[in-house]
Motif scaffolding. Structure first.
Motif, PDB file in Angstrom:
ATOM      1  N   HIS A  61       0.832  -1.204   0.000  1.00 44.67           N
ATOM      2  CA  HIS A  61       0.000   0.000   0.000  1.00 44.67           C
ATOM      3  C   HIS A  61       0.871   1.261   0.000  1.00 44.67           C
ATOM      4  N   ALA A  62       1.946   1.275   0.815  1.00 41.65           N
ATOM      5  CA  ALA A  62       2.805   2.456   0.891  1.00 41.65           C
ATOM      6  C   ALA A  62       3.497   2.725  -0.435  1.00 41.65           C
ATOM      7  N   ALA A  63       3.905   1.678  -1.126  1.00 48.05           N
ATOM      8  CA  ALA A  63       4.548   1.869  -2.432  1.00 48.05           C
ATOM      9  C   ALA A  63       3.583   2.485  -3.430  1.00 48.05           C
ATOM     10  N   ALA A  64       2.318   2.102  -3.328  1.00 53.21           N
ATOM     11  CA  ALA A  64       1.315   2.645  -4.252  1.00 53.21           C
ATOM     12  C   ALA A  64       0.831   4.031  -3.839  1.00 53.21           C
ATOM     13  N   ALA A  65       0.880   4.335  -2.542  1.00 52.15           N
ATOM     14  CA  ALA A  65       0.379   5.614  -2.023  1.00 52.15           C
ATOM     15  C   ALA A  65       1.545   6.518  -1.634  1.00 52.15           C
ATOM     16  N   HIS A  66       2.571   6.536  -2.458  1.00 51.59           N
ATOM     17  CA  HIS A  66       3.773   7.333  -2.179  1.00 51.59           C
ATOM     18  C   HIS A  66       3.389   8.782  -1.894  1.00 51.59           C
ATOM     19  N   ARG A  67       4.055   9.377  -0.905  1.00 53.24           N
ATOM     20  CA  ARG A  67       3.712  10.750  -0.508  1.00 53.24           C
ATOM     21  C   ARG A  67       4.106  11.800  -1.549  1.00 53.24           C
TER      22      ARG A  67
ATOM     23  N   LEU B 216       4.534   3.033  -7.136  1.00 57.92           N
ATOM     24  CA  LEU B 216       4.261   1.904  -8.017  1.00 57.92           C
ATOM     25  C   LEU B 216       2.765   1.625  -8.012  1.00 57.92           C
ATOM     26  N   THR B 217       2.296   0.819  -8.931  1.00 61.02           N
ATOM     27  CA  THR B 217       0.935   0.318  -8.827  1.00 61.02           C
ATOM     28  C   THR B 217       0.925  -0.809  -7.791  1.00 61.02           C
ATOM     29  N   PRO B 218      -0.234  -1.142  -7.223  1.00 59.19           N
ATOM     30  CA  PRO B 218      -0.273  -2.269  -6.292  1.00 59.19           C
ATOM     31  C   PRO B 218       0.262  -3.557  -6.906  1.00 59.19           C
ATOM     32  N   ALA B 219      -0.054  -3.811  -8.173  1.00 50.19           N
ATOM     33  CA  ALA B 219       0.428  -5.030  -8.828  1.00 50.19           C
ATOM     34  C   ALA B 219       1.944  -5.019  -8.956  1.00 50.19           C
ATOM     35  N   GLU B 220       2.512  -3.861  -9.299  1.00 49.17           N
ATOM     36  CA  GLU B 220       3.971  -3.758  -9.397  1.00 49.17           C
ATOM     37  C   GLU B 220       4.619  -3.951  -8.030  1.00 49.17           C
ATOM     38  N   ALA B 221       3.996  -3.391  -6.989  1.00 53.69           N
ATOM     39  CA  ALA B 221       4.546  -3.535  -5.646  1.00 53.69           C
ATOM     40  C   ALA B 221       4.493  -4.989  -5.201  1.00 53.69           C
ATOM     41  N   LEU B 222       3.395  -5.688  -5.491  1.00 56.32           N
ATOM     42  CA  LEU B 222       3.310  -7.110  -5.155  1.00 56.32           C
ATOM     43  C   LEU B 222       4.405  -7.886  -5.873  1.00 56.32           C
ATOM     44  N   ALA B 223       4.626  -7.587  -7.149  1.00 55.29           N
ATOM     45  CA  ALA B 223       5.678  -8.280  -7.894  1.00 55.29           C
ATOM     46  C   ALA B 223       7.056  -8.010  -7.301  1.00 55.29           C
ATOM     47  N   ALA B 224       7.307  -6.768  -6.882  1.00 55.12           N
ATOM     48  CA  ALA B 224       8.599  -6.437  -6.287  1.00 55.12           C
ATOM     49  C   ALA B 224       8.791  -7.117  -4.941  1.00 55.12           C
ATOM     50  N   HIS B 225       7.685  -7.351  -4.216  1.00 51.73           N
ATOM     51  CA  HIS B 225       7.764  -7.967  -2.891  1.00 51.73           C
ATOM     52  C   HIS B 225       7.769  -9.496  -2.966  1.00 51.73           C
TER      53      HIS B 225
END
Length: 511
Positions: free
Chosen positions: A428-434, A440-449
């Motif tokens: 969520h934090a990666a997608a909701a960058h300040r 990133l998009t949530p899907a991209e963040a999931l892939a990175a994690h």
């Protein structure tokens, strides 16, 4: 091994353009089939069947930067995260000293930027501790408040940079931390490691990258952690070398996967030890600490490249990023760009990278292990980063989108205990960058994690982190999609599986 069948799930494969499967079959530690639930039911005879009734299946998470023992010690230590004042910190120390006279007091998490009073001097720590050894790390673990009794165990600390009557930083802190860890007995250390691994598995984490080293833990600590059951531990040892022979010897001596992780080029923004080109906005004249220069970085990368060993560094400030890329250029000239790429080196944090630097990292195949919760906790126009650097300099920090666009492999982690193991919060934090445009998009963040973490850790299978036939059966089952559907609340983990073995399991089975 029993054949396992998951039915009626929403299967999320990071490598697929769209979610299509609703069933998975697993045998001998691998996914043997993925497809629709109606076809899956035909495969049920003889299988251990889980009817998931709409639950979500994702790859299990990889936390690409952890400190297991230090995190586990907080289960019985002083959690000072959110501690509102120096007086509250001293009260907590005094209460623990009264409850356990003479015992080591280990604590973590205080943040001086939220206090209106100055950090307490050592004399105040000593009065509260009543003679006990005290080690209280700041939230970033780059400085600490300590007692005189602990410093009696670390006589060299007073001769090191970073010595003061308040928080110790730099070399003085490293001496004090080693002394504090040495005071932890084996039974306590074992309990801390086991608690950490169990908690990680219950959060859907199947693999962790332990960032050990002489300035952050110990070889004994790493060896014991590597031997424990539970989530797979990929161990890194942060110590610089200058020859390929030294690299091989150090790897053999520590059991580490690579000479990377917290090999410090600099420190942290919060403790004002991150290396900066220009002074801190709230500390004129201070540009942080430089522990390795470009030549030392280049020598280490060259040695590791020649030895076929993964190298890597802790890099936060912009001056540290300069040293990193200059060192990589030195290594590429001494070996070759192809040789550097083949070694699959990595860098931790990389909070102030610029586009040209990101392009070089991508060209040389360097993975970036980044921590989205850093931005969530300290980013934004009024956060700690802005306080330390000024809002203009702080805004471009943690440039996940720019790194992605440059082609840098991203792996997400927590740096626990700096931020907690909370993989969905990190997504969520990666997608909701300040900073708009940096996330990133949530899907991209999931892939990175997931996929990104496996690749950054040197996983040999090209399908690691995927949910397709032939992939290792490393997955997690959740009671909802959470951030994947825009809900910031993390779903509950029902099962965590690593290569076919359940690490955490609350799923019912059908008769």
């Amino acid at each position: 091994m029993t054949r396992t069948l998951l039915l009626g799930a929403r299967v999320v494969d990071p490598g697929a353009p769209a979610e299509g499967s609703s069933a998975l079959e697993v045998e001998y530690g691998r996914i043997t089939w993925a497809g629709p639930a109606d076809l899956g039911r035909e495969r049920a005879p003889g299988a251990d069947v889980h009817d998931l009734d709409g639950a979500v299946v994702t790859p299990a998470f990889v936390d690409a930067h952890v400190h297991a023992t230090a995190t586990g010690l907080l289960a019985d230590g002083l959690d000072l995260t959110g501690c509102p004042s120096p007086a509250a910190l001293l009260d907590a120390v005094a209460a623990r000293a009264a409850a356990r006279p003479g015992a080591l007091i280990w604590g973590h998490g205080w943040q001086d930027q939220i206090w209106t009073e100055a950090t307490p001097p050592r004399s105040a720590i000593d009065r509260a501790a009543a003679g006990a050894s005290v080690y209280l790390s700041r939230i970033d673990v780059h400085s600490a408040l300590v007692s005189s009794a602990l410093l009696d165990r670390a006589p060299g600390a007073a001769d090191e940079p970073g010595w003061s009557d308040g928080p110790l930083s730099a070399g003085a802190h490293h001496h004090a931390r080693r002394a504090a860890l040495a005071a932890v007995d084996g039974r306590t250390r074992a309990a801390a490691q086991e608690a950490f691994l169990a908690a990680a598995a219950a959060l859907g984490v199947a693999v962790v990258h332990e960032c050990a080293g002489p300035d952050i833990s110990s070889a004994t600590d790493l060896a014991e952690l590597l031997a424990r059951p539970g989530p797979q531990v990929v161990g890194y040892w942060g110590e610089a070398v200058t020859t390929a022979a030294q690299a091989r010897e150090l790897l053999a001596a520590t059991g580490a996967h690579g000479l990377a992780g917290d090999l410090f080029v600099d420190g942290s923004i919060g403790s004002r030890t991150a290396a900066l080109r220009a002074p801190y906005a709230d500390a004129p004249g201070c540009t942080g600490n430089r522990y390795l220069d470009a030549e030392a970085v280049g020598a280490h990368v060259t040695a590791c490249t020649e030895a076929g060993v993964q190298a890597g560094f802790h890099v936060i400030g912009d001056a540290a990023a300069d040293a990193l890329v200059d060192g990589l250029r030195i290594a590429a000239a001494a070996t070759s760009p192809d040789a550097v790429r083949a070694a699959r080196h990595r860098v931790e944090h990389l909070e102030m990278a610029e586009p040209a630097q990101a392009a070089l990292l991508a060209e040389l195949g360097v993975a970036a292990s980044v921590q989205p919760l850093f931005d969530a906790h300290w980013g934004g126009p009024h956060g700690m980063y802005a306080e330390r650097l000024g809002a203009t300099r702080a805004a471009p920090m943690n440039p996940f989108a720019a790194l992605r666009d440059a082609g840098v492999l991203l792996a997400l982690g927590s740096d626990t205990p700096v931020t907690p193991v909370a993989p969905w919060d990190a997504v969520h934090a990666a997608a909701a960058h300040r900073t708009p445009g940096s996330g990133l998009t949530p899907a991209e963040a999931l892939a990175a994690h997931t996929v990104g973490g496996h690749r950054a850790g040197g996983e040999g299978s090209p399908l690691a982190g995927r949910l397709v036939a032939g992939a290792p059966a490393t997955y997690a089952v959740w009671d909802g999609p959470g951030p994947l559907d825009g809900d910031p609340r993390p779903p509950r983990c029902l099962q965590t599986v690593f290569r076919g073995t359940a690490l955490h399991d609350t799923l019912p089975r059908l008769a």
